[in-house]
Design a protein around this motif. Sequence first.
Motif, PDB file in Angstrom:
ATOM      1  N   GLU A 193      14.280  67.052  61.730  1.00 25.87           N
ATOM      2  CA  GLU A 193      13.970  67.127  60.305  1.00 25.87           C
ATOM      3  C   GLU A 193      13.450  65.793  59.761  1.00 25.87           C
ATOM      4  OE1 GLU A 193      14.085  69.986  57.192  1.00 25.87           O
ATOM      5  OE2 GLU A 193      14.316  70.104  59.358  1.00 25.87           O
ATOM      6  N   GLU A 232      28.586  71.910  69.142  1.00 22.73           N
ATOM      7  CA  GLU A 232      27.891  72.450  67.966  1.00 22.73           C
ATOM      8  C   GLU A 232      27.361  71.329  67.067  1.00 22.73           C
ATOM      9  OE1 GLU A 232      27.381  75.789  67.033  1.00 22.73           O
ATOM     10  OE2 GLU A 232      27.846  75.949  69.182  1.00 22.73           O
ATOM     11  N   ARG A 233      28.274  70.382  66.828  1.00 25.35           N
ATOM     12  CA  ARG A 233      27.948  69.252  65.946  1.00 25.35           C
ATOM     13  C   ARG A 233      26.753  68.456  66.521  1.00 25.35           C
ATOM     14  NH1 ARG A 233      26.889  67.174  61.553  1.00 25.35           N
ATOM     15  NH2 ARG A 233      27.295  64.963  61.271  1.00 25.35           N
ATOM     16  N   GLU A 261      32.474  68.276  70.895  1.00 24.30           N
ATOM     17  CA  GLU A 261      31.857  68.906  69.714  1.00 24.30           C
ATOM     18  C   GLU A 261      30.380  69.214  69.960  1.00 24.30           C
ATOM     19  OE1 GLU A 261      32.850  66.861  65.966  1.00 24.30           O
ATOM     20  OE2 GLU A 261      34.522  65.983  67.067  1.00 24.30           O
ATOM     21  N   HIS A 299      24.428  69.531  68.442  1.00 22.35           N
ATOM     22  CA  HIS A 299      23.199  70.305  68.293  1.00 22.35           C
ATOM     23  C   HIS A 299      22.697  70.278  66.847  1.00 22.35           C
ATOM     24  CE1 HIS A 299      24.169  72.677  72.209  1.00 22.35           C
ATOM     25  NE2 HIS A 299      23.707  71.454  72.427  1.00 22.35           N
ATOM     26  N   GLN A 300      23.653  70.312  65.924  1.00 23.99           N
ATOM     27  CA  GLN A 300      23.322  70.202  64.504  1.00 23.99           C
ATOM     28  C   GLN A 300      22.591  68.875  64.240  1.00 23.99           C
ATOM     29  OE1 GLN A 300      23.638  72.476  62.190  1.00 23.99           O
ATOM     30  NE2 GLN A 300      22.696  71.062  60.712  1.00 23.99           N
ATOM     31  N   LEU A 301      23.098  67.818  64.875  1.00 24.87           N
ATOM     32  CA  LEU A 301      22.495  66.485  64.691  1.00 24.87           C
ATOM     33  C   LEU A 301      21.071  66.453  65.243  1.00 24.87           C
ATOM     34  CD1 LEU A 301      25.540  64.189  65.523  1.00 24.87           C
ATOM     35  CD2 LEU A 301      24.449  64.494  63.298  1.00 24.87           C
ATOM     36  N   THR A 338      22.098  72.624  75.559  1.00 23.21           N
ATOM     37  CA  THR A 338      21.291  71.632  74.840  1.00 23.21           C
ATOM     38  C   THR A 338      19.796  71.779  75.127  1.00 23.21           C
ATOM     39  OG1 THR A 338      23.181  70.175  75.035  1.00 23.21           O
ATOM     40  CG2 THR A 338      21.148  69.165  74.275  1.00 23.21           C
ATOM     41  N   TYR A 365      17.559  72.933  72.363  1.00 17.67           N
ATOM     42  CA  TYR A 365      17.318  71.961  71.297  1.00 17.67           C
ATOM     43  C   TYR A 365      16.337  70.877  71.745  1.00 17.67           C
ATOM     44  CZ  TYR A 365      21.068  74.412  69.017  1.00 17.67           C
ATOM     45  OH  TYR A 365      21.814  75.386  68.448  1.00 17.67           O
ATOM     46  N   TRP A 372      23.360  58.495  66.149  1.00 20.65           N
ATOM     47  CA  TRP A 372      24.143  59.621  65.692  1.00 20.65           C
ATOM     48  C   TRP A 372      24.950  60.173  66.862  1.00 20.65           C
ATOM     49  CZ3 TRP A 372      19.776  62.667  62.678  1.00 20.65           C
ATOM     50  CH2 TRP A 372      19.497  61.967  61.496  1.00 20.65           C
ATOM     51  N   LEU A 422      18.976  68.941  65.240  1.00 19.94           N
ATOM     52  CA  LEU A 422      18.141  69.585  64.222  1.00 19.94           C
ATOM     53  C   LEU A 422      17.846  68.629  63.070  1.00 19.94           C
ATOM     54  CD1 LEU A 422      19.716  73.163  64.071  1.00 19.94           C
ATOM     55  CD2 LEU A 422      17.666  72.398  65.285  1.00 19.94           C
ATOM     56  N   GLU A 423      18.885  67.885  62.648  1.00 15.44           N
ATOM     57  CA  GLU A 423      18.694  66.920  61.553  1.00 15.44           C
ATOM     58  C   GLU A 423      17.712  65.825  61.951  1.00 15.44           C
ATOM     59  OE1 GLU A 423      22.416  65.435  60.006  1.00 15.44           O
ATOM     60  OE2 GLU A 423      23.178  67.493  59.829  1.00 15.44           O
TER      61      GLU A 423
END
Lengths: 332, 591
Positions: A93, A82-83, A80, A85-87, A109, A112, A73, A89-90
């Motif tokens: 998950e 934010e993106r 990017e 960091h979002q990844l 970072t 995270y 990913w 979290l995913e």
Amino acid sequence: MKRYKRLFVLLLGLGIFGIVIGVGNLVRIRRNSQPLEIILIQKAIDETNDFWESISEGARMAAKENGAELTIWGPDSEREIERAHQLILEAIESRPDAIVLAPISYEETLKYARMIEEAEIPLILIDSIMEEPAGAGLVATDNVEGGFKMGELMRRHATEDTAIGIVGHVKGSSTAVEREQGLRQGLGEYQDQIVDVVFCDSSFEIAYDITCEMLKKHPEINMIAGLNEYSAVGAAEAVIDMGRADSILMVGFDSSTREIQLLEAGVFEAIVIQKPINIGYLGIEAAAKLARGEKIEENVDSGSVLVTKDTIYTEENEKLLFPFFGRSKEGL
Amino acid sequence: MKKNLMMRFRSIRTSIIFSFAFLIVFALLIFFVLSLRFTREAVLENSTEYTSQLIGQVNDDIDSYIGYMENISFLVASNSDVRDYLFEETLSEERKAELRERIIEVFKTLTDTRDDIANIALLPKKRECLINKGNSELNPFISVPDLSWYQEAVDAGGRAVISSSHVQNVIQGSYDWVVTLSRNISRREEPEAGGVFFVDLNYSAISDLCERLSLGSRGYIYILDENGGIVYHPQQQLIYSGMKQELITEVMNTEASSFLTEDGRLYTISRSEETGWIVVGVSMESELMRRVDAALKIYLLIAVGLFMAALLLAYLLSDEITKPIKALEHSMKEVEKGNFAHAALAVRDNNEIGNLSRSFNIMTEEIKNLIDQRDKEQQIKRRSELRALQSQINPHFLYNTLDSIIWMAEWGKNQEVVRMTSSLAKLLRRSISNEQEVVTVAEEVEYTESYLTIQKMRYKDKLEYEIAIEKEILQAKVVKLILQPLVENSIYHGIKYKEGKGTVRIAGYLAGGCTCLEVQDDGIGMEEETLEKIFEKHVRDTRSNGVGLKNVNERIQLYYGAEYGITFESAPGKGTTAKIRLPYQKEGAEE
């Protein structure tokens, strides 16, 4: 007769034992065939970016060898944050067996990375470090070592009259600090002849401009080191445009087609390149080992190579400088 | 534990089952080991075969690429335009432009028809280079004559030369991974003229070939050139970094088309005659052996199934085998109990147990005969014994009777003397005549009456008797001397102690097919206990005429069987009734 019976009981036992072992083996084989799930989060996934493509390639090799199921990913570009960091979290998950992370930001970072650790998912960092150490291991280029290679080459050409300028990329960034530190070590006694250190914020334009400024301010400069691709290429263009290409010895870091052309043209005396395939490969390998509960080395140097004009097309360097992804086929 | 196990083997049947189990397990183990080994070998052989075909295909494809490029090079080298362009000493600008145009046109057609051609170029020594579609420039920083593929082409004369994979750097701004086929075009008359023509094959054409092929999830293909340089390897960079090792010298030196390394990699090698390249397929043995594992699973299932089936069979077979043994055992137990009637075994098989059964049958038969014979002999012995006893008349009785006769003679009772003497004579005659053991009822009664006559004369008023025999049994046959002892018993134990006159009643009749003789007295009778012991007590009374009741009963039972004999009914003060039951036998139907 009694002896035979004893033998018979023994053999019967052996037979049953053998069958049990056989069944056990089957069970074990089945359990082992469950592949590890590893998620690699890069700073960017960009087909035109050789560095990250090479990391992906190396990662895939290691995944194949270790029988791991690899998912890569990353945001479209390194900007990017934010993106990215979002990844992360995913990724937490989906609870993989291990996460391999290239931290996109030195400060932000970390939070995270800590979340990954809290979720008790094995974590390996690659390429870059953060404010504080995190994860079970780090696979990255030893930047001090890389800088040292640049410095050492410059030292060989240095004389009393040598004046050295350094074009860094991001002031305070770990890679810039470490490369500069290595460079100074490599220069040895000549490090005192460094007359200026400037930073370009990883931009060609700024690198070009500040190099021009630096040369105007210190016309005696006859050696320039660029600490990453942007600073090296930007500085080189400035030097060419100011007509100083012949009189200034340049050393660069990282590679691109332009940089290689400049190396071929003799503008660069040498460039130091990283081994992104190795980073990807070693990162995934460490993650797989970690997930299997094996011991791993905390810090792994993926290595760097000094390339001069004469060594561009050696077998070893060709593949590093011109990573091949079979892209031309897709383009057709 | 061990002891217990041993104990369990006591029965032949369990022994058989366990022996079977042992044999089965042993056989299955061998089957397992052999079949696994065989499967392993077969799988390895199949895989080698399969990989050989795959990489042979890769080699063929590469050869066809190279062949195609060689054709192009030949086409270009013999093209008259190209030759004119290279060798014509003087060329006008227009002519030059015209030739250029035409050659570029040829190049264009070639690159347009084939995707896999990256570059195509003519590098004359004296004239300008013609590259691709005519709009590319030479890389100014590269010295073309120093490039290895250029030198090799020059060295090879007019032969086409294949390079290994490399980055093509002669064209400005382009760094493609290619395989270069170069050919020197020269003329002996003008060695300084001429040039080198080359075609670049896109490296992806080759790498795709190798990547497309799957040798399991971890297997891979790599290609070496004739000098052992890596043309393609999926982990080329890792190898150059020293992080991976690849068997290169081993592959270059081996003659074999495949070999297995110690760490379980199967190397399959295919050499191309055309290019001299070596295509190597590497498969992981462990992956190949997954199929063996699958086979192992099936073998295990089969083995377990066979084991079960065989155990069941062993169970049934052991039953079949031990059944006659058990029958034999059962029979022997019967014989032990003396029960010969069901001892004989049905012999079904002609095997050891059949023989054993047969022998057993003969043996039991023999024993049975021996026992029968012994019984018969015993009977004969007993009978002669009894006969000897029955013939004896008690000397006391004889003496008393003779004494009575003397007294009567002295008293001048001639009539009585005659009667008593003739009765005694009858008695004596009968008891002396030993020839006949069986007499008629009439004779037996007559004999008893003689005895009664004597006793009545001796006891005078104390004894009275009555005889009532049915006519049809008078001629029935009975063992002799059975009635008289009963009468004697009645007199001595019943009437003698009675006060006053006693009467003995003898009755004979036919009842239920049996001859019945009854002696009834009205004497003192007997207590129940006395009655019970009657046969023991009266073994031999010295005062009786010597034939005891026991003797009588035994003789009857010896002659006619245990169901016959004497029964008594008695009560104190009421007298005793003795009853003899015998089978009814008419004259002539003796024994």
